[in-house]
Write a protein that holds these residues in place. Sequence first.
Motif, PDB file in Angstrom:
ATOM      1  N   SER A  14      -0.796 -16.053  -1.984  1.00 47.76           N
ATOM      2  CA  SER A  14      -0.292 -15.971  -3.475  1.00 47.76           C
ATOM      3  C   SER A  14      -0.999 -14.702  -4.121  1.00 47.76           C
ATOM      4  O   SER A  14      -0.573 -14.379  -5.299  1.00 47.76           O
ATOM      5  CB  SER A  14      -0.463 -17.104  -4.301  1.00 47.76           C
ATOM      6  N   SER A  15      -2.013 -14.298  -3.790  1.00 46.49           N
ATOM      7  CA  SER A  15      -2.659 -13.008  -4.168  1.00 46.49           C
ATOM      8  C   SER A  15      -3.428 -12.208  -3.090  1.00 46.49           C
ATOM      9  O   SER A  15      -3.692 -12.692  -2.007  1.00 46.49           O
ATOM     10  CB  SER A  15      -3.604 -13.609  -5.378  1.00 46.49           C
ATOM     11  N   GLY A  16      -3.957 -11.028  -3.417  1.00 47.28           N
ATOM     12  CA  GLY A  16      -4.614 -10.274  -2.330  1.00 47.28           C
ATOM     13  C   GLY A  16      -3.837  -9.253  -1.756  1.00 47.28           C
ATOM     14  O   GLY A  16      -2.665  -9.220  -1.862  1.00 47.28           O
ATOM     15  N   LYS A  17      -4.543  -8.805  -0.791  1.00 50.90           N
ATOM     16  CA  LYS A  17      -3.751  -7.638   0.233  1.00 50.90           C
ATOM     17  C   LYS A  17      -3.092  -8.572   1.285  1.00 50.90           C
ATOM     18  O   LYS A  17      -3.861  -9.283   2.020  1.00 50.90           O
ATOM     19  CB  LYS A  17      -4.859  -6.703   0.811  1.00 50.90           C
ATOM     20  N   LEU A  18      -1.720  -8.226   1.442  1.00 46.30           N
ATOM     21  CA  LEU A  18      -1.054  -8.800   2.647  1.00 46.30           C
ATOM     22  C   LEU A  18      -0.978  -7.931   3.874  1.00 46.30           C
ATOM     23  O   LEU A  18      -0.872  -6.742   3.794  1.00 46.30           O
ATOM     24  CB  LEU A  18       0.285  -9.181   1.871  1.00 46.30           C
ATOM     25  N   ALA A  24       2.644 -13.953   9.903  1.00 43.98           N
ATOM     26  CA  ALA A  24       3.255 -15.534  10.179  1.00 43.98           C
ATOM     27  C   ALA A  24       1.689 -16.061  10.212  1.00 43.98           C
ATOM     28  O   ALA A  24       1.591 -17.237   9.892  1.00 43.98           O
ATOM     29  CB  ALA A  24       3.457 -15.620  11.622  1.00 43.98           C
ATOM     30  N   GLY A  25       0.582 -15.271  10.324  1.00 46.95           N
ATOM     31  CA  GLY A  25      -0.740 -16.087  10.575  1.00 46.95           C
ATOM     32  C   GLY A  25      -1.472 -15.737   9.184  1.00 46.95           C
ATOM     33  O   GLY A  25      -1.354 -16.761   8.230  1.00 46.95           O
ATOM     34  N   SER A  26      -2.164 -14.745   8.924  1.00 45.24           N
ATOM     35  CA  SER A  26      -2.896 -14.518   7.724  1.00 45.24           C
ATOM     36  C   SER A  26      -2.067 -14.505   6.311  1.00 45.24           C
ATOM     37  O   SER A  26      -2.598 -14.923   5.404  1.00 45.24           O
ATOM     38  CB  SER A  26      -3.769 -12.994   7.645  1.00 45.24           C
ATOM     39  N   GLY A  27      -0.759 -14.245   6.471  1.00 42.09           N
ATOM     40  CA  GLY A  27       0.084 -14.302   5.383  1.00 42.09           C
ATOM     41  C   GLY A  27       0.495 -15.607   5.066  1.00 42.09           C
ATOM     42  O   GLY A  27       1.139 -15.936   3.900  1.00 42.09           O
ATOM     43  N   HIS A  56       8.337 -19.268  -3.741  1.00 41.89           N
ATOM     44  CA  HIS A  56       7.008 -19.885  -4.246  1.00 41.89           C
ATOM     45  C   HIS A  56       5.911 -19.927  -3.259  1.00 41.89           C
ATOM     46  O   HIS A  56       5.780 -20.457  -2.561  1.00 41.89           O
ATOM     47  CB  HIS A  56       7.458 -21.489  -4.465  1.00 41.89           C
ATOM     48  N   LEU A  57       4.969 -19.202  -3.898  1.00 41.97           N
ATOM     49  CA  LEU A  57       3.742 -18.826  -3.201  1.00 41.97           C
ATOM     50  C   LEU A  57       2.491 -19.628  -3.474  1.00 41.97           C
ATOM     51  O   LEU A  57       2.174 -19.360  -4.663  1.00 41.97           O
ATOM     52  CB  LEU A  57       3.324 -17.398  -3.255  1.00 41.97           C
ATOM     53  N   LEU A  58       2.285 -20.766  -2.512  1.00 42.52           N
ATOM     54  CA  LEU A  58       1.412 -21.656  -3.181  1.00 42.52           C
ATOM     55  C   LEU A  58      -0.026 -21.850  -2.457  1.00 42.52           C
ATOM     56  O   LEU A  58      -0.798 -22.724  -2.662  1.00 42.52           O
ATOM     57  CB  LEU A  58       2.030 -23.258  -2.978  1.00 42.52           C
ATOM     58  N   GLY A  59      -0.130 -20.883  -1.407  1.00 40.04           N
ATOM     59  CA  GLY A  59      -1.234 -20.874  -0.475  1.00 40.04           C
ATOM     60  C   GLY A  59      -2.594 -20.473  -0.890  1.00 40.04           C
ATOM     61  O   GLY A  59      -3.655 -20.188  -0.158  1.00 40.04           O
ATOM     62  N   GLY A  60      -2.551 -19.743  -2.274  1.00 40.86           N
ATOM     63  CA  GLY A  60      -3.780 -18.962  -2.717  1.00 40.86           C
ATOM     64  C   GLY A  60      -3.993 -17.931  -2.207  1.00 40.86           C
ATOM     65  O   GLY A  60      -3.254 -17.457  -1.373  1.00 40.86           O
ATOM     66  N   PRO A  61      -5.278 -17.205  -2.432  1.00 42.54           N
ATOM     67  CA  PRO A  61      -6.215 -17.642  -3.055  1.00 42.54           C
ATOM     68  C   PRO A  61      -5.831 -17.555  -4.835  1.00 42.54           C
ATOM     69  O   PRO A  61      -4.810 -16.767  -5.093  1.00 42.54           O
ATOM     70  CB  PRO A  61      -7.162 -16.607  -2.940  1.00 42.54           C
ATOM     71  N   ALA A  83      10.199  -4.962   5.404  1.00 39.94           N
ATOM     72  CA  ALA A  83      10.571  -4.164   4.185  1.00 39.94           C
ATOM     73  C   ALA A  83      10.430  -5.355   3.135  1.00 39.94           C
ATOM     74  O   ALA A  83       9.897  -5.019   1.952  1.00 39.94           O
ATOM     75  CB  ALA A  83      11.857  -3.659   4.255  1.00 39.94           C
ATOM     76  N   VAL A  84      11.071  -6.495   3.239  1.00 44.09           N
ATOM     77  CA  VAL A  84      11.141  -7.508   2.051  1.00 44.09           C
ATOM     78  C   VAL A  84       9.506  -7.742   1.882  1.00 44.09           C
ATOM     79  O   VAL A  84       9.246  -8.065   0.649  1.00 44.09           O
ATOM     80  CB  VAL A  84      11.639  -8.700   2.430  1.00 44.09           C
ATOM     81  N   SER A  85       8.730  -8.064   2.860  1.00 43.14           N
ATOM     82  CA  SER A  85       7.412  -8.329   2.867  1.00 43.14           C
ATOM     83  C   SER A  85       6.546  -7.419   1.845  1.00 43.14           C
ATOM     84  O   SER A  85       5.624  -7.611   1.485  1.00 43.14           O
ATOM     85  CB  SER A  85       6.630  -8.487   4.046  1.00 43.14           C
ATOM     86  N   GLY A  86       6.914  -6.130   2.285  1.00 39.22           N
ATOM     87  CA  GLY A  86       6.284  -4.975   1.496  1.00 39.22           C
ATOM     88  C   GLY A  86       6.548  -5.104  -0.049  1.00 39.22           C
ATOM     89  O   GLY A  86       5.284  -5.073  -0.655  1.00 39.22           O
ATOM     90  N   TYR A  87       7.581  -5.567  -0.416  1.00 38.31           N
ATOM     91  CA  TYR A  87       7.943  -5.927  -1.955  1.00 38.31           C
ATOM     92  C   TYR A  87       7.000  -7.153  -2.466  1.00 38.31           C
ATOM     93  O   TYR A  87       6.357  -7.233  -3.391  1.00 38.31           O
ATOM     94  CB  TYR A  87       9.194  -6.287  -2.204  1.00 38.31           C
ATOM     95  N   ILE A  88       6.816  -8.002  -1.572  1.00 42.20           N
ATOM     96  CA  ILE A  88       6.018  -9.406  -1.901  1.00 42.20           C
ATOM     97  C   ILE A  88       4.472  -8.641  -2.050  1.00 42.20           C
ATOM     98  O   ILE A  88       3.677  -9.169  -2.926  1.00 42.20           O
ATOM     99  CB  ILE A  88       6.070 -10.349  -0.676  1.00 42.20           C
ATOM    100  N   ALA A  89       4.300  -8.050  -0.984  1.00 40.91           N
ATOM    101  CA  ALA A  89       2.785  -7.365  -0.974  1.00 40.91           C
ATOM    102  C   ALA A  89       2.438  -6.631  -2.283  1.00 40.91           C
ATOM    103  O   ALA A  89       1.299  -6.806  -3.019  1.00 40.91           O
ATOM    104  CB  ALA A  89       2.678  -6.403   0.071  1.00 40.91           C
ATOM    105  N   LYS A  90       3.430  -5.997  -2.990  1.00 39.44           N
ATOM    106  CA  LYS A  90       3.446  -5.089  -4.167  1.00 39.44           C
ATOM    107  C   LYS A  90       3.021  -6.129  -5.178  1.00 39.44           C
ATOM    108  O   LYS A  90       2.097  -6.017  -6.045  1.00 39.44           O
ATOM    109  CB  LYS A  90       4.542  -4.568  -4.521  1.00 39.44           C
ATOM    110  N   ALA A  91       3.670  -7.358  -5.394  1.00 42.67           N
ATOM    111  CA  ALA A  91       3.392  -8.278  -6.070  1.00 42.67           C
ATOM    112  C   ALA A  91       1.956  -8.979  -6.151  1.00 42.67           C
ATOM    113  O   ALA A  91       1.557  -9.154  -7.241  1.00 42.67           O
ATOM    114  CB  ALA A  91       4.492  -9.286  -6.028  1.00 42.67           C
ATOM    115  N   LEU A  92       1.705  -9.171  -4.901  1.00 44.08           N
ATOM    116  CA  LEU A  92       0.361  -9.809  -4.695  1.00 44.08           C
ATOM    117  C   LEU A  92      -0.968  -9.166  -5.260  1.00 44.08           C
ATOM    118  O   LEU A  92      -1.993  -9.549  -5.300  1.00 44.08           O
ATOM    119  CB  LEU A  92       0.080 -10.329  -3.185  1.00 44.08           C
TER     120      LEU A  92
END
Length: 197
Positions: A14-18, A24-27, A56-61, A83-92
């Motif tokens: 839910s936060s930090g660098k994606l 699948a793993g660290s994300g 809904h990103l519930l996994g922290g930090p 590409a979609v994950s890149g937009y998620i990364a921007k939010a995080l």
Amino acid sequence: MQRKFAIIGHRAQSSGKLNLNDLAGSGGRIDVLARAVNTALFRSHGIRDDTCVMLHLLGGPGPSRRICFEGKNVRGVRPDERAVSGYIAKALKEPVPTIGQIVELQAGLWHSGGGLEQTLHEWSREGTRIFTLDADGAQLEPYIGECESIGFVLSDDLPFSEDDLMAMENISKVSLGKSWLQGHSCIAILHHKLDGN
């Protein structure tokens, strides 16, 4: 008919660098969420302007975060997981907004604090008829003609948690069959059913 999909990412970062090389793993299975966004928003040629997807990103930090992709307004998103994950990364990279505060990241893409309960409250207030999927639920078709706005709650690769079930205790259940399917497959089937009406 307006279509809304709430996707729960129980372990999703839910936060930090994606790390886009390990979704699948660290994300925390961000890949599952990105796949759901692709299936919900994209046609063979173009984007569905009648659909929005709330992740809904519930996994922290830190606190939970919601990210919304609005088909009618989003621009420049390509139909692939990275590409979609890149937009998620921007939010995080941004601070998690307070619950109830909506912060636009770009056209058609915003984020807010809160979890599933907040989303269900907002959808209900907007007049959206909400369903969750359950093999033992009712058939969807009788409800379709009654709805101007319809919403569905789906989980990631994990079953709904006790908190999820508590938030959804008053929500109707519909079935797509007796087999358990992946979330993005369920979304494709739901679009097929709704497109036919």
